[in-house]
Design a protein around this motif. Structure first.
Motif, PDB file in Angstrom:
ATOM      1  N   ASN A 120       0.855  -1.187   0.000  1.00  0.00           N
ATOM      2  CA  ASN A 120       0.000   0.000   0.000  1.00  0.00           C
ATOM      3  C   ASN A 120       0.887   1.232   0.000  1.00  0.00           C
ATOM      4  O   ASN A 120       2.081   1.151   0.321  1.00  0.00           O
ATOM      5  N   GLN A 146      -7.987  -7.921  -0.522  1.00  0.00           N
ATOM      6  CA  GLN A 146      -8.590  -6.622  -0.855  1.00  0.00           C
ATOM      7  C   GLN A 146      -9.824  -6.796  -1.719  1.00  0.00           C
ATOM      8  O   GLN A 146     -10.843  -6.140  -1.503  1.00  0.00           O
ATOM      9  N   ARG A 152      -9.142  -3.999   6.055  1.00  0.00           N
ATOM     10  CA  ARG A 152      -9.839  -2.818   6.577  1.00  0.00           C
ATOM     11  C   ARG A 152      -8.807  -1.798   7.049  1.00  0.00           C
ATOM     12  O   ARG A 152      -8.017  -2.086   7.951  1.00  0.00           O
ATOM     13  N   LYS A 153      -8.828  -0.621   6.434  1.00  0.00           N
ATOM     14  CA  LYS A 153      -7.872   0.432   6.762  1.00  0.00           C
ATOM     15  C   LYS A 153      -8.628   1.580   7.427  1.00  0.00           C
ATOM     16  O   LYS A 153      -9.642   2.060   6.898  1.00  0.00           O
ATOM     17  N   TYR A 154      -8.101   2.037   8.551  1.00  0.00           N
ATOM     18  CA  TYR A 154      -8.734   3.105   9.321  1.00  0.00           C
ATOM     19  C   TYR A 154      -7.800   4.316   9.369  1.00  0.00           C
ATOM     20  O   TYR A 154      -6.626   4.190   9.735  1.00  0.00           O
ATOM     21  N   TYR A 155      -8.361   5.458   9.021  1.00  0.00           N
ATOM     22  CA  TYR A 155      -7.608   6.705   9.020  1.00  0.00           C
ATOM     23  C   TYR A 155      -8.244   7.680   9.991  1.00  0.00           C
ATOM     24  O   TYR A 155      -9.477   7.789  10.067  1.00  0.00           O
ATOM     25  N   ARG A 210     -13.009   4.688   7.323  1.00  0.00           N
ATOM     26  CA  ARG A 210     -12.632   3.333   6.925  1.00  0.00           C
ATOM     27  C   ARG A 210     -12.737   3.187   5.413  1.00  0.00           C
ATOM     28  O   ARG A 210     -13.748   3.568   4.814  1.00  0.00           O
ATOM     29  N   HIS A 248      -2.910   7.284   8.621  1.00  0.00           N
ATOM     30  CA  HIS A 248      -3.348   5.887   8.548  1.00  0.00           C
ATOM     31  C   HIS A 248      -3.065   5.234   9.903  1.00  0.00           C
ATOM     32  O   HIS A 248      -1.926   4.874  10.212  1.00  0.00           O
ATOM     33  N   ARG A 250      -4.778   2.423  11.561  1.00  0.00           N
ATOM     34  CA  ARG A 250      -4.923   0.991  11.859  1.00  0.00           C
ATOM     35  C   ARG A 250      -5.235   0.212  10.591  1.00  0.00           C
ATOM     36  O   ARG A 250      -5.924   0.709   9.693  1.00  0.00           O
ATOM     37  N   VAL A 251      -4.745  -1.041  10.547  1.00  0.00           N
ATOM     38  CA  VAL A 251      -5.104  -1.952   9.473  1.00  0.00           C
ATOM     39  C   VAL A 251      -5.408  -3.310  10.084  1.00  0.00           C
ATOM     40  O   VAL A 251      -4.718  -3.768  11.003  1.00  0.00           O
TER      41      VAL A 251
END
Length: 282
Positions: A120, A146, A152-155, A210, A248, A250-251
């Motif tokens: 990423n 993906q 799941r990516k959390y910003y 997310r 960014h 958490r993933v």
């Protein structure tokens, strides 16, 4: 904040040359600062080749002048499963090699990940987790997850205005120009931007976002299109000395999780986690 005034006896000159001449920094460094939106001329963002004239004021964020993209110690490793690793990218550094004098990709060997592959990427002005895979098979596994919505990516971000819960699904057109365009046509569900407010204060809202499968500038463009540009965004909002507030955090994906909060004031980890748990399953 450093303020420079182009003297009245100076000839008009390109912004990157004026900055290098005034601060004694290299042109490459000055251009990186300009592209990141850390340099304002009379309160406006200019391009590196734009002319500045006698009497104009140049403002530079002092924190941006630190050599954070020069060769230095290895990047912090937040998590390492043997198949995947999460490294912490500072704001101002590129993700991929070839985009600037230093990058996460260039520093992988010094962090102990020679031969690993980035899976990423973050914008230069975005901080947070960048993931690397040990083998091509692991890279393919990541891409497969993906496609199934299992990454799941959390910003965390700071947005202008009072932001409520939103699902932003406008299709993004990316013709590789400096900015992307958001259309009224809905994109694939995996490309949606799910937004939840964490805390509102002083006309700004800390939000948790997310995404499952992102496009270039997806969060920045979607938020601006919804009327809530991110704080310090020089492309979709307005540049500010503090830079872009997008991280960014958490993933989560099969067999691997990593997280690292930004060092912004007032970010409560328990509050952020409670909001994360409120997101619906994809």
């Amino acid at each position: 904040m450093t303020q420079l005034l182009l003297s009245s006896d100076s000839a008009p000159m390109r912004l990157d040359y004026a900055l290098a001449r005034s601060l004694g920094l290299g042109l490459r460094r000055c251009r990186a600062l300009i592209e990141e939106g850390r340099v304002l001329v009379d309160g406006r963002v200019l391009r590196k080749g734009d002319l500045v004239h006698p009497g104009q004021t140049i403002i530079l964020d002092d924190a941006a002048a630190s050599p954070d993209i020069l060769p230095g110690p290895p990047l912090p490793v937040i998590a390492n499963s043997g198949r995947f690793a999460a490294l912490l990218k500072p704001r101002g550094m590129h993700s991929a090699a070839g985009a600037g004098p230093q990058s996460v990709e260039v520093r992988l060997p010094s962090a102990g990940f020679a031969g690993w592959r980035l899976v990423n990427r973050l914008d230069q002005s975005t901080s947070g987790l960048v993931l690397a895979a040990a083998t091509r098979e692991d890279e393919r596994a990541y891409k497969g997850w993906q496609e199934q919505g299992l990454v799941r990516k959390y910003y965390l971000a700071v947005a202008h205005g009072a932001v409520g819960p939103m699902e932003l699904r406008g299709r993004i057109l990316d013709d590789r120009r400096r900015v992307v365009r958001v259309t009224g046509e809905p994109d694939h569900p995996l490309r949606s931007t799910l937004v939840r407010p964490v805390r509102e204060e002083g006309g700004l809202t800390l939000v948790l976002v997310r995404i499952l499968k992102g496009r270039r500038h997806q969060i920045r463009a979607h938020m601006a299109h919804a009327g809530h540009p991110l704080l310090g965004d020089p492309l979709y909002g307005q540049a500010e000395p503090g830079g872009l507030f997008l991280h960014h955090w958490r993933v989560d994906m099969p067999g691997f999780s990593a997280m690292w909060l930004p060092d912004w004031p007032g970010v409560d980890p328990a509050q952020a986690e409670a909001v994360r748990l409120s997101f619906p399953n994809p």
